[in-house]
Design an enzyme around this catalytic site. Structure first.
Site, short mmCIF file in Angstrom:
data_model
loop_
_atom_site.label_atom_id
_atom_site.label_comp_id
_atom_site.label_asym_id
_atom_site.label_seq_id
_atom_site.Cartn_x
_atom_site.Cartn_y
_atom_site.Cartn_z
N ASN A 121 1.97 2.94 -2.54
CA ASN A 121 1.45 3.88 -3.54
C ASN A 121 0.17 4.54 -3.07
O ASN A 121 -0.07 5.72 -3.34
CB ASN A 121 1.24 3.17 -4.88
CG ASN A 121 2.53 3.08 -5.67
OD1 ASN A 121 3.02 4.07 -6.20
ND2 ASN A 121 3.11 1.88 -5.71
N HIS A 166 3.46 0.11 -12.90
CA HIS A 166 4.20 -1.14 -13.08
C HIS A 166 5.70 -0.89 -12.87
O HIS A 166 6.23 0.11 -13.38
CB HIS A 166 3.94 -1.69 -14.49
CG HIS A 166 4.62 -2.99 -14.73
ND1 HIS A 166 4.11 -4.18 -14.25
CD2 HIS A 166 5.78 -3.29 -15.36
CE1 HIS A 166 4.94 -5.16 -14.58
NE2 HIS A 166 5.95 -4.65 -15.26
N MET A 187 -2.77 -7.23 -7.79
CA MET A 187 -2.05 -8.31 -8.44
C MET A 187 -2.94 -9.33 -9.15
O MET A 187 -2.47 -10.37 -9.60
CB MET A 187 -1.13 -9.01 -7.44
CG MET A 187 -0.08 -8.07 -6.83
SD MET A 187 0.79 -7.02 -8.02
CE MET A 187 2.11 -8.13 -8.51
N GLY A 189 0.79 -1.23 0.00
CA GLY A 189 0.00 0.00 0.00
C GLY A 189 0.82 1.28 0.00
O GLY A 189 0.30 2.35 0.30
N ILE A 233 -5.87 -10.04 -12.36
CA ILE A 233 -6.14 -9.48 -13.67
C ILE A 233 -7.60 -9.05 -13.78
O ILE A 233 -8.51 -9.86 -13.60
CB ILE A 233 -5.78 -10.52 -14.77
CG1 ILE A 233 -4.30 -10.85 -14.66
CG2 ILE A 233 -6.12 -9.99 -16.15
CD1 ILE A 233 -3.91 -12.15 -15.32
N LEU A 234 -7.79 -7.77 -14.05
CA LEU A 234 -9.15 -7.24 -14.22
C LEU A 234 -9.66 -7.57 -15.61
O LEU A 234 -8.94 -7.39 -16.59
CB LEU A 234 -9.13 -5.72 -14.11
CG LEU A 234 -9.42 -5.04 -12.80
CD1 LEU A 234 -9.51 -3.54 -13.04
CD2 LEU A 234 -10.68 -5.54 -12.13
N ASN A 259 -2.57 1.74 -14.41
CA ASN A 259 -1.79 0.80 -13.60
C ASN A 259 -0.39 1.36 -13.44
O ASN A 259 0.13 1.99 -14.36
CB ASN A 259 -1.73 -0.56 -14.32
CG ASN A 259 -0.93 -1.58 -13.54
OD1 ASN A 259 -1.06 -1.70 -12.31
ND2 ASN A 259 -0.10 -2.33 -14.23
C1 GAR Z 1 4.38 -1.46 -7.02
O1 GAR Z 1 5.75 -1.44 -7.19
C2 GAR Z 1 3.69 -1.67 -8.35
O2 GAR Z 1 4.40 -1.11 -9.40
C3 GAR Z 1 3.68 -3.16 -8.44
O3 GAR Z 1 3.36 -3.59 -7.14
C4 GAR Z 1 3.94 -2.69 -6.22
C5 GAR Z 1 2.90 -2.33 -5.18
O4 GAR Z 1 3.48 -1.67 -4.13
N1 GAR Z 1 2.74 -3.62 -9.39
C6 GAR Z 1 2.96 -4.66 -10.20
O5 GAR Z 1 3.95 -5.36 -10.16
C7 GAR Z 1 1.83 -4.95 -11.18
N2 GAR Z 1 2.29 -5.82 -12.20
P1 GAR Z 1 2.61 -1.00 -3.00
O6 GAR Z 1 1.59 -2.01 -2.53
O7 GAR Z 1 3.62 -0.66 -1.92
O8 GAR Z 1 1.97 0.24 -3.57
#
Ligand code: GAR
Length: 367
Positions: free
Chosen positions: A181, A278, A259, A179, A261-262, A276
């Site tokens: 982000n 990434h 994580m 969480g 897929i929608l 998204n």
């Molecule tokens: C982030 O680094 C995001 O880019 C990645 O999951 C992490 C979530 O971090 N997403 C993916 O890999 C999607 N393919 P967070 O829960 O600390 O925000």
């Protein structure tokens, strides 16, 4: 002044059905709220009507719309909604029903064809409704949603939402993990760097830090059980997520470490409005474990990407990117931590730009 419109009764519709059957013709049945009629509804109803020789629309009563869509709906009284629908070329009769489900009506009317909008799949139809349809020998047809047209987006425009580029953007943030982000978006809101409103947070992980942050910040937080496969969402979960987004009147859906897929119905209903983040410079290293893939590939530089979400994984239009150097001795963890620092700046920036100028069209930016 002419009297209020009177909807048809179940007996009227049953007579229509029997008369059609005697002539070897078919009655199509569909149901819904049809609160604020728009071109998406009209096209859907035309397609449904083409599946048979006459069509009845079962209209949710005001009381059942409130249960399904929340206390602010419907906008229009049931008899008015019925009158507008009945005036359409595709509609031969309208009945009003009070339940959340159309099971009893299906059992009484025994339509030849049942049409439903593409926010369902045959598997995600309500079980009771499906059994009633099978018992009546009714053919089930799922029709595609007409993208970009919905009562919710019309209401948002009227309220000065994103479509008119004024007011604050109503965002939903979906996440599965730490969480960080989400925390960065909240910080940007608090500092005034981002002018938006988090209308919904949603996670497929009941115990995630993501949900803890959301709840501690007093945000509307929902857990949705995605089913047993950790990368996929069951049809029921896809539909539940769609319903939460609709209820929260969301302009933009932000996947921040979500994580699974929608798919449909969200992908079509929110086409061009799902982003998204990434942890790689897409198109490199799609899918899970991108920082490790970067190290394995011997990259000297990686980064993060904010992109639009389409049915194809990590392949939608790139909105913004930031670069991060891969350092000697980096592990997936150390590299990912530095990538996240960039994500935390980039994601709120893209969202703010979106609010101010509409969908960003910029290519790569670098840190
Ligand atoms: C982030 O680094 C995001 O880019 C990645 O999951 C992490 C979530 O971090 N997403 C993916 O890999 C999607 N393919 P967070 O829960 O600390 O925000």
């Amino acid at each position: 002044m002419p009297a209020d419109y009177t909807p048809a009764t179940i007996a009227d519709v049953r007579r229509l059905r029997d008369a059609l059957e005697q002539e070897g013709k078919k009655l199509v049945f569909t149901n819904g709220c049809f609160d604020l009629l728009h071109a998406g509804h009209v096209r859907y109803l035309e397609q449904a009507r083409a599946l048979g020789d006459a069509m009845v629309v079962a209209l949710n009563s005001d009381q059942s719309v409130r249960v399904l869509k929340g206390p602010d709906r419907p906008l229009n009284h049931q008899n008015d909604r019925a009158e507008v629908l009945a005036a359409l070329r595709a509609v031969d009769a309208v009945v009003v029903f009070d339940d959340e489900r159309a099971t009893t009506l299906i059992e009484s009317i025994r339509p030849h064809v049942y049409a439903k909008g593409g926010d369902y799949t045959v598997d995600s139809l309500n079980r009771e409704e499906r059994i009633a349809l099978e018992n009546a020998g009714t053919e089930i047809r799922i029709l595609p949603l007409v993208p970009g047209r919905s009562t919710t987006s019309t209401i948002n425009k009227m309220l000065g939402g994103n479509d008119t580029c004024t007011g604050s953007l109503r965002i939903a943030v979906l996440g599965s993990g730490e969480g960080s982000n989400l925390r960065a978006i909240i910080a940007a809101l608090q500092s005034g760097a981002l002018n938006a409103e988090i209308a919904l947070t949603l996670s497929d992980q009941a115990d995630s830090n993501f949900l803890k942050i959301a709840r501690a910040s007093g945000l509307p937080a929902q857990f949705v059980d995605g089913g047993s496969n950790p990368r996929r969402l069951s049809d029921a979960a896809q539909k539940e997520i769609f319903e939460h987004l609709e209820r929260a009147r969301v302009d933009v859906v932000v996947l921040a470490g979500f994580m699974r897929i929608l798919k449909e119905p969200v992908i079509s209903a929110y086409a061009g409005r799902i982003v998204n983040v990434h942890p790689s410079l897409l198109p490199n290293h799609k899918g899970a474990n991108a920082p490790q893939l970067s190290i394995d590939a011997g990259d000297r530089e990686t980064g993060c990407t904010v992109h639009l979400v389409t049915a194809e994984i990590d392949a939608g239009r790139i909105l913004a990117q930031a670069k991060v150097a891969v350092l000697p001795g980096d592990t997936a963890e150390t590299l990912h931590a530095r990538i996240k620092i960039e994500e935390h700046k980039l994601l709120p920036q893209v969202l703010n730009e979106w609010r101010e100028r509409g969908l960003p069209v910029r290519g790569a930016v670098t840190s």
